[in-house]
Design a protein around this motif. Structure first.
Motif, short mmCIF file in Angstrom:
data_model
loop_
_atom_site.label_atom_id
_atom_site.label_comp_id
_atom_site.label_asym_id
_atom_site.label_seq_id
_atom_site.Cartn_x
_atom_site.Cartn_y
_atom_site.Cartn_z
N LEU A 147 0.78 -1.13 -0.02
CA LEU A 147 -0.06 -0.01 0.05
C LEU A 147 0.86 1.22 0.06
O LEU A 147 1.98 1.54 0.67
N ALA A 148 0.58 2.15 -0.82
CA ALA A 148 1.44 3.47 -0.97
C ALA A 148 0.46 4.45 -1.43
O ALA A 148 -0.76 4.47 -1.88
N GLY A 149 0.78 5.76 -0.98
CA GLY A 149 0.00 7.02 -1.60
C GLY A 149 -0.40 7.75 -0.52
O GLY A 149 0.01 7.59 0.86
N THR A 150 -1.33 8.96 -0.78
CA THR A 150 -1.82 9.74 0.39
C THR A 150 -3.18 9.38 0.63
O THR A 150 -4.21 9.20 -0.21
N PHE A 202 -0.30 4.12 12.82
CA PHE A 202 -0.65 3.77 11.36
C PHE A 202 0.43 3.87 10.41
O PHE A 202 0.86 2.81 9.69
N MET A 203 1.16 5.04 10.68
CA MET A 203 2.33 5.24 9.55
C MET A 203 3.27 4.48 9.75
O MET A 203 4.20 4.08 8.87
N ARG A 204 3.66 4.06 10.95
CA ARG A 204 4.55 2.99 11.44
C ARG A 204 4.25 1.81 10.64
O ARG A 204 5.06 0.97 10.06
N ASP A 205 2.98 1.47 10.56
CA ASP A 205 2.71 0.09 10.20
C ASP A 205 2.51 0.18 8.64
O ASP A 205 2.75 -1.07 7.97
N TYR A 206 2.51 1.36 7.92
CA TYR A 206 2.41 1.43 6.66
C TYR A 206 3.25 2.65 6.09
O TYR A 206 2.96 3.79 5.91
N PRO A 207 4.68 2.25 6.01
CA PRO A 207 5.74 3.36 5.74
C PRO A 207 5.55 3.92 4.69
O PRO A 207 6.03 4.99 4.34
N LEU A 208 4.74 3.53 3.39
CA LEU A 208 4.62 4.18 2.41
C LEU A 208 3.30 4.64 2.16
O LEU A 208 3.06 5.53 1.02
N VAL A 209 2.52 4.62 3.07
CA VAL A 209 1.24 5.61 3.08
C VAL A 209 1.33 6.78 3.80
O VAL A 209 1.81 7.10 4.89
N ASN A 210 1.20 7.96 3.10
CA ASN A 210 1.13 9.19 3.72
C ASN A 210 -0.28 9.66 4.12
O ASN A 210 -1.11 9.42 3.57
N VAL A 211 -0.34 10.46 5.00
CA VAL A 211 -1.67 11.18 5.58
C VAL A 211 -1.71 12.49 5.52
O VAL A 211 -0.88 13.22 6.07
N PRO A 239 -9.78 3.58 -2.71
CA PRO A 239 -8.15 3.02 -2.71
C PRO A 239 -7.94 2.26 -1.60
O PRO A 239 -8.36 2.41 -0.43
N ALA A 240 -7.31 1.24 -1.80
CA ALA A 240 -6.83 0.41 -0.71
C ALA A 240 -6.29 0.91 0.43
O ALA A 240 -6.55 0.57 1.65
N ARG A 241 -5.45 1.91 0.18
CA ARG A 241 -4.82 2.62 1.26
C ARG A 241 -5.91 3.45 2.24
O ARG A 241 -5.65 3.58 3.39
N VAL A 242 -6.92 3.75 1.60
CA VAL A 242 -7.98 4.52 2.31
C VAL A 242 -8.66 3.55 3.22
O VAL A 242 -9.05 3.79 4.34
N LEU A 264 -9.20 3.50 7.30
CA LEU A 264 -10.25 3.67 7.95
C LEU A 264 -10.76 2.27 8.74
O LEU A 264 -11.29 2.44 9.99
N ASP A 265 -10.16 1.12 8.14
CA ASP A 265 -10.36 0.18 9.23
C ASP A 265 -9.47 0.06 10.60
O ASP A 265 -9.79 -0.26 11.56
N PHE A 266 -8.31 0.70 10.29
CA PHE A 266 -7.34 0.85 11.47
C PHE A 266 -7.99 1.79 12.41
O PHE A 266 -8.04 1.49 13.82
N LEU A 267 -8.66 2.88 12.17
CA LEU A 267 -9.26 3.81 12.97
C LEU A 267 -10.69 3.28 13.69
O LEU A 267 -10.88 3.32 14.65
N ALA A 268 -11.28 2.44 12.98
CA ALA A 268 -12.46 1.58 13.32
C ALA A 268 -11.92 0.59 14.50
O ALA A 268 -12.59 0.50 15.65
#
Length: 297
Positions: A92-95, A116-125, A281-284, A288-292
């Protein structure tokens, strides 16, 4: 049957999002002329102007405003469909663009985003914090957290948790002005009120025996930020009705006391709000699943 000009719709959506033909072209990695021609082509096909253009300002026409949401959905669903078609094992990657209320975002959401960003290092928020009621389509957000009773709308809302609201005051205020024993007493007190509420100077409370009252209060301080009330509240200048995540520390330290504990406003829900489309997108979806999963943070 003539197919819709999906490219033109997508480019129109990009111009709306970026508020500039130049910035839209840069985001889409195409020339400004390509974007301009696509929008002109769409205007000619629809027989209406979508933008009012001057040398200094770009503004949507009334037709443009009506069609902007449709265009945004076309662009978002196209991007989501492409991503969904990719290998599910892809990294997963992107913003992800996320909105949240100011204080709730600082206290509850920001720590989660760090994890979350530690778990998904290529996803930016891209985090947008505001206590104002924002239009997630107009802002180009993938999702936003809202603390409110959600009205019916075209948006999709998922209730994550309840937020308890308390009526509180400083011991110094209560020592000077007395402690209300019934909601009807609040009208004689100085109150600190939240401007973004539907009726800032009317407090609706539920009490024993399924009683419901609406009390007119006198705002000594009216502000659109719960945090901005705290100095006056702790300083003994009035009574406030605030959520637990703002006044929890003050209650724990004794700087604040809960009053009328048997009377409470209806709990507000923390809602995760997304645009109407189910395609994302899968990154979104990952965020969302993480926040839930961590809504009780």
């Amino acid at each position: 049957m003539r197919l819709p000009d999906f490219e033109a719709w997508a480019m129109f959506a990009a111009v709306v999002e970026h508020r500039s033909f130049t910035d839209a072209a840069r985001a889409l990695s195409v020339s400004k002329a390509t974007v301009s021609k696509a929008v002109t082509r769409l205007e000619q096909h629809l027989d209406t102007s979508l933008f009012s253009r001057t040398s200094r300002r770009l503004a949507l026409t009334e037709s443009g405003r009506r069609l902007a949401d449709h265009a945004a959905r076309i662009l978002a669903e196209g991007a989501a469909a492409e991503e969904a078609a990719r290998d599910e094992t892809a990294v997963l990657a992107g913003t992800v663009r996320l909105g949240a209320p100011m204080t709730f975002g600082l206290i509850r959401v920001a720590p989660l985003l760090a994890q979350f960003m530690r778990d998904y290092p290529l996803v930016n928020v891209d985090l947008h914090l505001s206590d104002a009621h924002i239009d997630i389509i107009d802002m180009g957000l993938d999702a936003t957290l809202r603390i409110a009773d959600m009205p019916d709308s075209s948006l999709r809302a998922r209730r994550l948790a309840d937020v308890q609201i308390h009526i509180v005051a400083a011991p110094a205020y209560l020592a000077t002005r007395g402690r209300p024993s019934h909601p009807s007493d609040l009208g004689a007190h100085d109150c600190l009120c939240y401007a973004n509420a539907a009726t800032p100077d009317t407090w609706k409370l539920n009490g024993p025996g399924e009683q419901h009252v609406a009390v007119q209060v006198r705002p000594r301080l009216l502000t659109n930020s719960g945090d901005a009330m705290l100095p006056a509240l702790i300083g003994g200048l009035g009574i406030a009705m605030l959520p637990d995540f703002i006044i929890g520390a003050g209650l724990a330290s004794g700087e604040l006391e809960e009053i009328l504990p048997e009377w409470r406003p209806p709990p507000l829900g923390v809602h995760l709000v997304t645009p109407p489309s189910r395609l994302r997108p899968a990154r979104v979806d990952a965020l969302l699943d993480f926040l839930a999963r961590h809504h009780g943070c």
